[in-house]
Design a protein around this motif. Structure first.
Motif, PDB file in Angstrom:
ATOM      1  N   ASN A 165     -16.734  -3.479  19.203  1.00  0.00           N
ATOM      2  CA  ASN A 165     -17.350  -2.823  20.361  1.00  0.00           C
ATOM      3  C   ASN A 165     -17.976  -1.494  19.965  1.00  0.00           C
ATOM      4  N   ALA A 166     -17.279  -0.721  19.137  1.00  0.00           N
ATOM      5  CA  ALA A 166     -17.819   0.563  18.690  1.00  0.00           C
ATOM      6  C   ALA A 166     -19.083   0.362  17.857  1.00  0.00           C
ATOM      7  N   LEU A 206     -25.465  -1.268  29.816  1.00  0.00           N
ATOM      8  CA  LEU A 206     -24.856   0.050  29.968  1.00  0.00           C
ATOM      9  C   LEU A 206     -25.612   1.110  29.175  1.00  0.00           C
ATOM     10  N   ALA A 207     -26.081   0.779  27.978  1.00  0.00           N
ATOM     11  CA  ALA A 207     -26.840   1.738  27.171  1.00  0.00           C
ATOM     12  C   ALA A 207     -28.145   2.115  27.858  1.00  0.00           C
ATOM     13  N   ARG A 208     -28.816   1.139  28.445  1.00  0.00           N
ATOM     14  CA  ARG A 208     -30.060   1.448  29.159  1.00  0.00           C
ATOM     15  C   ARG A 208     -29.791   2.347  30.367  1.00  0.00           C
ATOM     16  N   ALA A 209     -28.682   2.091  31.058  1.00  0.00           N
ATOM     17  CA  ALA A 209     -28.321   2.941  32.200  1.00  0.00           C
ATOM     18  C   ALA A 209     -27.959   4.347  31.742  1.00  0.00           C
ATOM     19  N   ASP A 235     -21.170  -5.242  29.392  1.00  0.00           N
ATOM     20  CA  ASP A 235     -22.472  -5.574  28.813  1.00  0.00           C
ATOM     21  C   ASP A 235     -23.034  -4.270  28.245  1.00  0.00           C
ATOM     22  N   TYR A 236     -22.901  -4.071  26.940  1.00  0.00           N
ATOM     23  CA  TYR A 236     -23.278  -2.790  26.338  1.00  0.00           C
ATOM     24  C   TYR A 236     -24.778  -2.542  26.376  1.00  0.00           C
ATOM     25  N   LEU A 256     -26.749   0.126  19.538  1.00  0.00           N
ATOM     26  CA  LEU A 256     -27.610   0.341  20.701  1.00  0.00           C
ATOM     27  C   LEU A 256     -28.027   1.810  20.828  1.00  0.00           C
ATOM     28  N   CYS A 257     -27.133   2.711  20.476  1.00  0.00           N
ATOM     29  CA  CYS A 257     -27.490   4.128  20.532  1.00  0.00           C
ATOM     30  C   CYS A 257     -28.598   4.449  19.527  1.00  0.00           C
TER      31      CYS A 257
END
Length: 237
Positions: free
Chosen positions: A175-176, A145-148, A141-142, A182-183
Motif C-alpha cells: 500500500n505504501a 484518493l490521490a486525485r482527491a 482506491d488509492y 501515485l504521489c
C-alpha cells in the motif's frame, strides 16, 4: 537526516504515554529536529485529549528548547460521510489536522465506502495530511484518493509505525508503495511521520526513510526538510 516530525503524540493521547509536550520537544531538539508538530488524538480516542485541551493549545509556547512547535490534532473519521471528532471551532484554531481511520471509531466498509469517507473528510480546510491510510484493515482506491488529495491540497504521510516490523496495521508495504507511485505520478508531496507515542521515537524515520529511498522517491517531493514550504502548506486553508 530529516528536520521535522509533525505526527507525534504526548500524554494527552493516552495509550499509556506519559511524556509531556516539553518532554517531546526536548527529545526532538536533542535529535536535531527544527520543527515538531504535536498531533494528539481527537476526543473520540479512549482517554485522549478533551475539547478543553485542544481549545488551550493555540496559547501554548511556539518555541521550546530552540525548536519551532506546531499544534495540531489527529482526527478520527467516524463514518463514510467524513464526520470527525472535533468541532469546527476548535479545528480552525489549530495549525493543522491529520485525518485517520482507527478501528475503535470507524467500522471498515467496502473499498468505495472507505475511499468516500477519506474524500469527504479531507474537504475540511483544516485537514492537511492523510494519516496512515496504508492500513490493510481499511482498503481504499488509492488512485481516486490521490486525485482527491491533489484537488483538496492534502498530502499523504509515509508512517514509520506502519512500516516497522510487527506493526498492528498488517504488512503495509504494498500500500505504501502504491501511495508513493501515485504521489510521484501526480507530483504530490509526502511527509514522513514517526507517529511516536512519547519521546522515544520522535524524529525516528528508520524504516520510512529506507523505504522511500529503495523506491527512489524524489527528495524534492518529501516535505520534511523543506520547512518554509511545509509551513506555508499547513497554513494554506
Amino acid at each position: 537526516m530529516y528536520l521535522s516530525d509533525i505526527h507525534t503524540h504526548s500524554i494527552a493521547s493516552g495509550h499509556g504515554t506519559t511524556c509531556t509536550i516539553s518532554d517531546m520537544a526536548k527529545a526532538a531538539s536533542k535529535k536535531g529536529l527544527k520543527l515538531l508538530g504535536i498531533s494528539d488524538h481527537g476526543p473520540g480516542t479512549l482517554a485522549s485529549g478533551t475539547s478543553s485541551y485542544f481549545r488551550s493549545l493555540p496559547f501554548y509556547p511556539r518555541k521550546r528548547f530552540g525548536i519551532d512547535i506546531l499544534y495540531g490534532v489527529e482526527l478520527n473519521i467516524l463514518d463514510s460521510a467524513g464526520h470527525t471528532d472535533l468541532s469546527d471551532e476548535l479545528l480552525n484554531n489549530l495549525d493543522y489536522a491529520i485525518i485517520s481511520m482507527h478501528r475503535q471509531n470507524y467500522r471498515s466498509g467496502s473499498v468505495s465506502q472507505n475511499t468516500e469517507a477519506y474524500i469527504n473528510a479531507i474537504k475540511h480546510p483544516a485537514v492537511k495530511i492523510l494519516g496512515h491510510c496504508d492500513d490493510t484493515h481499511f482498503p481504499v482506491d488509492y488512485e481516486t484518493l490521490a486525485r482527491a488529495a491533489l484537488r483538496e491540497n492534502v498530502i499523504f504521510e509515509i508512517n514509520e509505525a506502519s512500516l516497522a516490523p510487527g506493526g498492528y496495521r498488517g504488512d503495509t508495504r504494498a500500500n505504501a508503495a502504491r501511495i508513493l507511485y501515485l504521489c510521484q505520478k501526480y507530483q504530490l508531496p509526502v511527509i514522513l511521520s514517526s507517529d511516536s507515542h512519547g519521546k522515544e521515537h520522535v524524529g525516528d524515520f528508520t524504516y520510512a526513510e529506507e523505504f522511500v529511498h529503495q523506491l527512489m522517491f524524489p527528495e524534492t517531493l518529501i516535505f520534511n526538510n523543506q520547512l518554509p514550504k511545509l509551513k506555508v502548506f499547513l497554513q494554506t486553508r
